[in-house]
Scaffold this active site. Structure first.
Site, PDB file in Angstrom:
ATOM      1  N   SER A 224      -1.098  -9.310   0.105  1.00  0.00           N
ATOM      2  CA  SER A 224       0.192  -8.739   0.474  1.00  0.00           C
ATOM      3  C   SER A 224       0.040  -7.847   1.685  1.00  0.00           C
ATOM      4  O   SER A 224      -1.042  -7.306   1.956  1.00  0.00           O
ATOM      5  CB  SER A 224       0.759  -7.907  -0.675  1.00  0.00           C
ATOM      6  OG  SER A 224       0.041  -6.684  -0.810  1.00  0.00           O
ATOM      7  N   ASP A 225       1.132  -7.674   2.433  1.00  0.00           N
ATOM      8  CA  ASP A 225       1.178  -6.567   3.371  1.00  0.00           C
ATOM      9  C   ASP A 225       1.186  -5.283   2.544  1.00  0.00           C
ATOM     10  O   ASP A 225       1.486  -5.286   1.349  1.00  0.00           O
ATOM     11  CB  ASP A 225       2.417  -6.655   4.265  1.00  0.00           C
ATOM     12  CG  ASP A 225       2.238  -5.920   5.594  1.00  0.00           C
ATOM     13  OD1 ASP A 225       1.349  -5.047   5.680  1.00  0.00           O
ATOM     14  OD2 ASP A 225       2.987  -6.213   6.542  1.00  0.00           O
ATOM     15  N   TRP A 226       0.865  -4.179   3.183  1.00  0.00           N
ATOM     16  CA  TRP A 226       0.649  -2.931   2.444  1.00  0.00           C
ATOM     17  C   TRP A 226       1.967  -2.423   1.844  1.00  0.00           C
ATOM     18  O   TRP A 226       2.947  -2.230   2.550  1.00  0.00           O
ATOM     19  CB  TRP A 226       0.032  -1.909   3.386  1.00  0.00           C
ATOM     20  CG  TRP A 226      -1.467  -1.897   3.372  1.00  0.00           C
ATOM     21  CD1 TRP A 226      -2.264  -0.804   3.234  1.00  0.00           C
ATOM     22  CD2 TRP A 226      -2.374  -3.016   3.473  1.00  0.00           C
ATOM     23  NE1 TRP A 226      -3.608  -1.172   3.245  1.00  0.00           N
ATOM     24  CE2 TRP A 226      -3.696  -2.525   3.382  1.00  0.00           C
ATOM     25  CE3 TRP A 226      -2.203  -4.384   3.615  1.00  0.00           C
ATOM     26  CZ2 TRP A 226      -4.813  -3.337   3.448  1.00  0.00           C
ATOM     27  CZ3 TRP A 226      -3.319  -5.213   3.679  1.00  0.00           C
ATOM     28  CH2 TRP A 226      -4.594  -4.686   3.588  1.00  0.00           C
TER      29      TRP A 226
END
Length: 779
Positions: A224-226
């Protein structure tokens, strides 16, 4: 590591231990597990440099030219070299995976994060990304291609629903990922913040499972993106393999419960972990630990200086030139403009790194030739900016206890990550530094309430959050500043009670001249010089993560400055220090324009080399430059009721301009002059290979980018780039250039399947504004 070995490792783990490994341990690291031989892994932001595990501060690392500038070389060899060099930078810090490249397209020129991405064209983007990935992974460092998918703007980025029809998604926005997967097999991909057609990217089963892991048969890890993951079961079932960051998140006990309740099959968890273990095996984090290199060139040393100067200068693009370039060494030059003295070498946000130095254009040109007079220009910033000086930082907890008292020698700002280890949460910070005597601008950055003291003057300041984006105030903190006159060096103190998560810093810089004073001084200097070089541009205020632009106009009175100088000077050259399109209403008033991008730590050296002709600025634009605000096929980046509809479909950038869905651009995708002159001969086609005779008719050795575009005969099929090649030709020399057309450009998504496009013509061009020949497809 083969499947049998992976399965044997999985068999040693309980469900709880499996799930524990699928969320980060800290902001940028993963957990290990001794029983299965798994070591912790470390990730770092990219792609402009490898910052490491610290968002602010941390070690000095090389600052590369921005991705758009590197892409402007149109050379896959350049992208591959950059991948190898960034792998070296990762080795220095024991980083296993670098979070890049960014392959989202330049859909609208207002996108604030475009400087991290390659271009408006999916074919060019995909080939450059594949070369970058190949270069990096050849050194045993994992690449992470991002952000999957339709993530082309920053406004409301954590919840915006990108509404894209399947044809457009396949032909444009998925194509760079497809090329990277097919040609380079990246070891990881990153799922974006946004929704796609109503489904979060982190839960996007049709894309993640159906296309990427299914149709493309990709075996890598999807992270995932953060802070992007919102759910346990839906995300796990939707193809997401790893939640970042840690140590907490929406998985953990919730995902265990989802498996136990039958919502998620344990085989799904096993697949996620199998991909994680494969990544670990590829980067040397399982069984025998990898031996990290110790012979990496120093970030500010001679080797990196040569590499980064060359890479930046070769991508710079000559947009106009009436004989003013290259400059004559030693001739009287008036170098004018605030960006000449304060050159923007990188954009803002997670791509920023702490560089060993950032060479200004003023320092670079003065050091490269005699006769340069440097004159300040008009203001280009509207926001306070943290100074670069020795700063004392004291942290206090809710109990009033002093938690830390340290001196930040070089870092411009300080910040606190959620995983930072301190005895208790920080609630109050006291920043202090000694400010030199004179007319000074002082202030503070952060969110909260502050008492700012300088000498006998005290100011009570309230700094409100300016962003609803998580981390927005960290990436672009609010600030306050005022002008003072100091008779002696004086301590500046800001006592800040925190009101939110933001970076903190002090402002302390000499008070600049007024704009009227700056324009008058510039005109006077230009009138006495042989040539005036005016540097204009954007800064990280416009080119940054988490924020989009609202206009392409240069900030402040920079346009007025250029026109005033052009009226006074014998010859005027404008250098544009920006990574993305700007409006240039003065283009017809000046003799030459050099687009310089955000050129990295050696920016001033690179601009000087390009202006003087030491390195040819042989770049070609990777994004069309609109002629006015709103005059592009796709413009709006602001969602309506949470939805951003890609109404332009496949007509993005030059495709839309060529179809007359917007006024003709000021400069076309693929346009650029270099320092050569070119004559094109007859064009022939054999299979998928276009051949053309090319002659360099100039007195200089030069590089050309021969571009081939497919113009299908079918309605509703836009012109698109089909292939290209770069070639170096000696002065007066002739070569036969062959361009292989990529079949992935000559197809369309039609009724659920790919269909080849077999009729029409192939155009040989220097951008669609300068077509040099054509050949018909056999049909």
């Amino acid at each position: 590591m083969d499947d049998a070995t992976l399965d044997e490792r999985l068999g040693r783990l309980t469900l709880e231990r499996k799930v524990r490994l699928l969320t980060g341990a800290t902001m940028f690291t993963l957990r290990g597990d001794d029983e299965i031989g798994l070591a912790p892994m470390a990730f770092s932001d990219g792609p402009t440099g490898v910052r490491g595990l610290d968002f602010t501060g941390g070690p000095l690392m090389s600052l590369f030219p921005n991705a758009t500038l590197l892409a402007s070389s149109w050379r896959t060899e350049t992208a591959q070299e950059v991948g190898r060099l960034l792998a070296e930078e990762a080795e220095r810090q024991h980083i296993h995976v670098v979070l890049g490249p960014t392959v989202n397209l330049h859909r609208s020129p207002l996108g604030g994060r475009l400087f991290e991405a390659y271009s408006e064209d999916p074919l060019l983007t995909g080939h450059l990304a594949a070369a970058y990935v190949s270069g990096m992974q050849s050194q045993g460092i994992g690449a992470c291609v991002k952000h999957l998918v339709a993530n082309e703007s920053e406004t409301e980025r954590h919840g915006v629903d990108s509404v894209v029809d399947e044809r457009t998604l396949r032909e444009l926005y998925l194509l760079p990922f497809e090329i990277a997967v097919e040609d380079a097999d990246p070891w990881s991909l990153m799922a974006a913040y946004n929704d796609v057609n109503g489904i979060p990217a982190t839960e996007q089963g049709p894309v993640n499972n159906g296309i990427v892991k299914g149709e493309w048969d990709w075996r890598g890890l999807l992270m995932s993106d953060w802070f992007a993951t919102r759910t346990a079961g839906p995300a796990a079932n939707g193809g997401l393999d790893l939640v970042m960051p840690g140590p907490t998140g929406p998985w953990g006990p919730a995902l265990v419960a989802a498996v136990q309740a039958g919502e998620v099959d344990e085989a799904v968890v096993d697949d996620h972990l199998r991909r994680l273990l494969l990544l670990a095996a590829r980067v040397g984090a399982i069984d025998t630990p990898r031996a990290w290199r110790t012979d990496v060139p120093e970030p500010g040393g001679a080797v990196r200086r040569e590499q980064l100067t060359r890479l930046a200068a070769e991508g710079m693009t000559v947009l106009e030139n009436d004989g003013a370039l290259p400059l004559t060494r030693g001739a009287p030059i008036a170098l004018i403009g605030r960006p000449a003295l304060e050159t923007a070498c990188m954009g803002g946000g997670s791509a920023a790194v702490r560089a060993p130095h950032e060479v200004s254009i003023a320092d670079g040109l003065v050091g490269a030739t005699d006769g340069v007079t440097v004159v300040d220009g008009v203001a280009v910033r509207v926001r306070p900016r943290a100074g670069d000086f020795r700063m004392r930082v004291r942290l206090y907890g809710a109990s009033g206890a002093l938690l830390s008292d340290a001196v930040s020698e070089e870092a411009k700002t300080v910040g606190f990550m959620p995983d930072q280890e301190l005895p208790e949460p920080v609630t109050r910070v006291v920043l202090s530094a000694v400010v030199p005597a004179g007319a000074m601008r002082v202030g503070v950055l952060g969110v909260g309430t502050a008492t700012v003291t300088i000498g006998s003057s005290t100011f009570d300041v309230t700094l409100d959050s300016e962003s609803s984006d998580i981390g927005g105030d960290f990436l672009r903190p609010p600030g306050w500043q005022t002008d003072v006159v100091l008779s002696e060096p004086t301590e500046l103190v800001a006592d800040l009670t925190l009101g939110g998560w933001a970076r903190l810093g002090l402002v302390a810089e000499p008070t600049p001249p007024t704009d009227d004073e700056a324009i008058a001084a510039a005109v006077a200097a230009a009138a006495t010089a042989e040539v005036a070089v005016v540097v204009v541009g954007l800064t990280e205020e416009q080119e940054t993560e988490a924020f989009d632009k609202s206009t392409l106009a240069l900030p402040g009175r920079q346009d007025e400055l250029v026109s005033a100088v052009a009226a006074a000077a014998r010859r005027t050259v404008v250098v544009v220090n920006a990574a993305t399109p700007v409006l240039m209403p003065w283009a017809g008033e000046v003799d030459a324009i050099l687009w310089a991008g955000l050129p990295g730590q050696e920016g001033g050296h690179a601009v000087a080399a390009a202006l003087l002709g030491d390195i040819e600025p042989a770049g070609r634009l990777v994004t069309s430059f609109p002629s006015a605000d709103g005059a592009s096929p796709a413009w709006d980046v602001t969602p309506t009721d949470g939805r951003l509809t890609y109404d332009e479909g496949v007509y993005v950038g030059y495709r839309g301009y060529a179809a007359r869905r917007a006024p003709a651009p000021a400069y076309w995708f693929g346009q650029g002059l270099g320092y050569g002159e070119w004559e094109y001969g007859a064009v022939t086609l054999a299979g998928s290979v276009v051949s053309v005779e090319l002659t360099n008719t100039s007195a200089r050795d030069s590089r050309e980018v021969v571009q081939v575009y497919l113009d299908p005969a079918e309605d509703d099929q836009p012109i698109r780039l089909a292939g290209w090649t770069t070639v170096d030709v000696a002065a007066g020399g002739s070569v036969t250039v062959e361009v292989t057309c990529d079949p992935r450009a000559a197809r369309t998504w039609d009724d659920g399947a790919w269909r080849p496009l077999t009729t029409g013509r192939l155009l040989v061009a220097r951008g669609l504004g300068d077509i040099r020949g054509e050949v018909a497809l056999p049909g």
